[in-house]
Enzyme design. Structure first.
Site, mmCIF file in Angstrom:
data_model
loop_
_atom_site.group_PDB
_atom_site.id
_atom_site.type_symbol
_atom_site.label_atom_id
_atom_site.label_comp_id
_atom_site.label_asym_id
_atom_site.label_seq_id
_atom_site.Cartn_x
_atom_site.Cartn_y
_atom_site.Cartn_z
ATOM 1 N N GLY A 11 0.845 -1.206 0.000
ATOM 2 C CA GLY A 11 0.000 0.000 0.000
ATOM 3 C C GLY A 11 0.869 1.241 0.000
ATOM 4 O O GLY A 11 1.271 1.721 1.063
ATOM 5 N N ALA A 13 0.390 4.442 -0.614
ATOM 6 C CA ALA A 13 -0.202 5.786 -0.565
ATOM 7 C C ALA A 13 0.535 6.550 0.545
ATOM 8 O O ALA A 13 1.616 6.126 0.980
ATOM 9 C CB ALA A 13 -1.696 5.697 -0.320
ATOM 10 N N MET A 15 0.331 6.993 3.814
ATOM 11 C CA MET A 15 0.729 6.346 5.074
ATOM 12 C C MET A 15 1.797 5.285 4.833
ATOM 13 O O MET A 15 2.797 5.208 5.548
ATOM 14 C CB MET A 15 -0.490 5.720 5.763
ATOM 15 N N ALA A 78 -9.338 0.726 4.056
ATOM 16 C CA ALA A 78 -10.038 -0.230 4.916
ATOM 17 C C ALA A 78 -11.228 -0.839 4.179
ATOM 18 O O ALA A 78 -11.819 -0.209 3.312
ATOM 19 C CB ALA A 78 -10.509 0.485 6.176
ATOM 20 N N ASN A 104 -7.360 1.858 8.970
ATOM 21 C CA ASN A 104 -8.430 2.169 9.924
ATOM 22 C C ASN A 104 -9.569 1.172 9.784
ATOM 23 O O ASN A 104 -10.679 1.530 9.387
ATOM 24 C CB ASN A 104 -8.964 3.581 9.655
ATOM 25 N N SER A 130 -1.708 6.227 14.257
ATOM 26 C CA SER A 130 -2.221 7.594 14.232
ATOM 27 C C SER A 130 -1.101 8.612 14.106
ATOM 28 O O SER A 130 0.010 8.386 14.579
ATOM 29 C CB SER A 130 -3.014 7.878 15.503
ATOM 30 N N GLY A 132 -1.190 10.770 11.081
ATOM 31 C CA GLY A 132 -1.217 11.251 9.699
ATOM 32 C C GLY A 132 0.123 11.084 9.024
ATOM 33 O O GLY A 132 0.956 10.258 9.435
ATOM 34 N N LYS A 185 -7.992 2.463 18.704
ATOM 35 C CA LYS A 185 -7.754 3.476 17.672
ATOM 36 C C LYS A 185 -9.077 4.173 17.306
ATOM 37 O O LYS A 185 -9.122 5.393 17.117
ATOM 38 C CB LYS A 185 -7.116 2.837 16.427
ATOM 39 N N HIS A 188 -9.865 6.522 19.984
ATOM 40 C CA HIS A 188 -8.951 7.665 19.805
ATOM 41 C C HIS A 188 -9.535 8.638 18.772
ATOM 42 O O HIS A 188 -9.592 9.848 18.977
ATOM 43 C CB HIS A 188 -7.569 7.166 19.360
ATOM 44 N N ASN A 189 -9.980 8.109 17.646
ATOM 45 C CA ASN A 189 -10.527 8.976 16.600
ATOM 46 C C ASN A 189 -11.800 9.673 17.070
ATOM 47 O O ASN A 189 -12.025 10.839 16.746
ATOM 48 C CB ASN A 189 -10.815 8.178 15.325
ATOM 49 N N GLU A 192 -10.807 12.389 19.190
ATOM 50 C CA GLU A 192 -10.266 13.435 18.296
ATOM 51 C C GLU A 192 -11.421 14.304 17.753
ATOM 52 O O GLU A 192 -11.321 15.532 17.738
ATOM 53 C CB GLU A 192 -9.526 12.725 17.160
#
Ligand code: NBP
Length: 484
Positions: A11, A13, A15, A78, A104, A130, A132, A185, A188-189, A192
């Protein structure tokens, strides 16, 4: 091909690329692969040029390059893409190898995938990552869960690349079995979402209630970032408010006020509903984004209902201080609710969550990183099974210290017509949780009146249920009881 690589990452991209470069910086040899293989060459010849990163053009080539047990990390969108890659990887990996999903993913998918991959003799990790783009490159917060036996094999890599706090303490530790890492996670989001909404409400109060300019608010957030609100989100808010557009005017004023979302806040709220835990602040933060998206309707309604005078009267400096305290108190409520949710989930799914460790993992690298999480860590260090963060002496004192300003801010905002859904729901929750007696006695009576749902009595032991024939015309049969 000599198996010389430590880990493969699929992957390429934003991240995936940054995590690979971060791993490379820490001395690990990484094989890079992507569904669209032209991106492999592009990456190896540009961003990864001069590094030890090896490009692979098929899964078979990628696997042949890996040392055993093979570690393959997915950093793809995801959902379906993860299941498809798992299926393909099962065809080329062997028992004992480890598949890691760092996207995610929904925790329920991770529970299912852990069981499935384990049933094939391999190990599985579903991990939250996490921070970004910048976090992935320089040190993210990493929250792994899944097959416990996999942890020792990924620990050296994950802890090396993660953010560090204090004396080089990694913001990465084992979270728990199955979907625990992705659950934490997700929470956490959700938190956020709440922190962002709280910051926006403080900004709105200063802008409309106090008539402050972005430059003036920049100074306020700068000062707030030196105290108990010291955090990444306050820091970036400070910088956003100072940013000017090409014509020299504040950029923030030119940005359309409709917010988007990708779903993790919504998942947190859905899970809280399933579990019967009041995540009211995060829910309001999600709904506030929905209200913001109704721009056309808002414009119409504003023509009819626009508040006449939203300006606060009184000392501006005092108001700014009151808003800071309202924000701090509301934030304590949001984290209290978040921990309540994780506690309930741990019970429901049989995870042994390390509450203090979670605060430490969130302390650096991630979007909600803050000094405040250090205080949460201390609270759980003192009492690992703390039921409610509000009952910790530090937070008890903090909330009591803020209460007056918090009420003043919410009451004035309501009077003046400035929406403060997160500030006010936090206060409503606080008033609810500190009420020994709520009006749910009347509610139970109503339920029993129309549906024979029964009730318990204050003068009888818990668990004994009663039904009253309220009208004299009802029957003797009660409905089966349920409690949520
Ligand atoms: P994206 O979420 O944009 O995903 C892009 C990657 O997914 C590409 O490698 C793409 O391959 C692959 N992919 C897609 Br899209 N559909 C696929 C399919 N059906 N089969 C196979 N591969 C497929 O990348 P990202 O923003 O780097 O995020 C990666 C993961 O990390 C996501 O789960 C994201 O939610 C999570 N995350 C992102 C952030 C962030 O700040 N961006 C932060 C934390 C976590 P292709 O090149 O062939 O199209």
């Amino acid at each position: 091909m000599e198996p010389k690589a430590d880990i493969a990452l699929i992957g390429l991209a934003v991240m995936g690329q940054n995590l690979i470069l971060n791993m490379n910086d820490h001395g690990f040899t990484v094989v890079a692969y992507n569904r669209t293989t032209s991106k492999v060459d592009d990456f190896v010849n540009n961003e990864a040029k001069g590094t030890k990163v090896i490009g692979a053009h098929s899964l078979a080539e990628m696997v042949a390059l890996l040392k055993r047990p093979r570690r393959v990390m997915l950093m793809v969108k995801a959902g379906k893409a993860v299941d498809e890659f798992i299926e393909q990887l099962l065809g080329v990996l062997e028992p004992g190898d480890i598949i890691i999903d760092g996207g995610n993913s929904l925790f329920e998918d991770t529970i299912r995938r852990t069981k499935y991959v384990e049933s094939k003799g391999l190990l599985y990790i579903g991990t939250g990552v996490s921070g970004g783009e910048e976090g992935a490159r320089r040190g993210p917060s990493i929250m792994p869960g899944g097959s416990p036996a996999a942890w020792e094999h990924v620990k050296p890599i994950f802890q090396a690349i993660s953010a560090k706090v204090g004396e080089n303490v990694p913001c990465c530790d084992w979270v728990g079995e199955g979907g625990a890492g992705h659950y934490v996670k997700m929470t956490h989001n959700g938190i956020e979402y709440g922190d962002m909404q709280l910051t926006c409400e403080a900004y709105h109060l200063m802008k409309d209630g106090l008539g402050m300019t972005p430059d003036e608010m920049h100074e306020v957030f700068k000062e707030w970032n030196t105290g108990e609100l010291d955090s990444y989100l306050v820091e970036i808010t400070r910088d956003i408010l100072a940013k000017k557009d090409d014509d020299g005017t504040p950029l923030v004023d030119k940005i359309l006020d409709t917010a988007g979302q990708k779903g993790t806040g919504k998942w947190t709220v859905i899970s809280s509903q399933d579990m019967g835990i009041p995540i009211t602040l995060i829910a309001e933060a999600v709904y506030s984004r929905c209200v913001s998206a109704m721009k056309d309707q808002r414009v119409q309604a504003a023509k009819v209902f626009k508040p006449k005078n939203p300006k606060f009267s009184g000392d501006r400096k005092q108001w700014v201080n009151d808003i800071r305290q309202a924000l701090y108190a509301s934030k304590i409520i949001s984290y209290t609710q978040g921990y309540m949710l994780m506690r309930a989930a741990a019970k429901q799914y049989g995870w042994n969550l390390n509450n203090g460790g979670i605060a430490l993992m969130w302390r650096g690298g991630c979007i909600i990183r803050s000094a405040f999480l250090g205080d949460i860590k201390k609270a759980f260090d003192k009492k690992p099974n703390l039921d409610n963060l509000l009952l910790d002496p530090f937070f008890k004192k903090a909330i009591k210290g803020c209460a007056r300003s918090w009420r003043k801010v919410v009451a004035t905002a309501v009077k003046k017509g400035i929406p403060v859904p997160a500030f006010s729901t936090a206060l409503a929750f606080f008033d609810g949780i500190r009420s020994e007696r709520l009006p749910a006695n009347l509610l139970q009576a109503q339920r029993d009146y129309f549906g024979a749902h029964t009730y318990e009595r204050v003068d009888k032991p818990r668990g004994e249920f009663f039904h009253t024939n309220w009208t004299g015309t009802g029957g003797r049969v009660a409905s089966s009881t349920y409690t949520v």
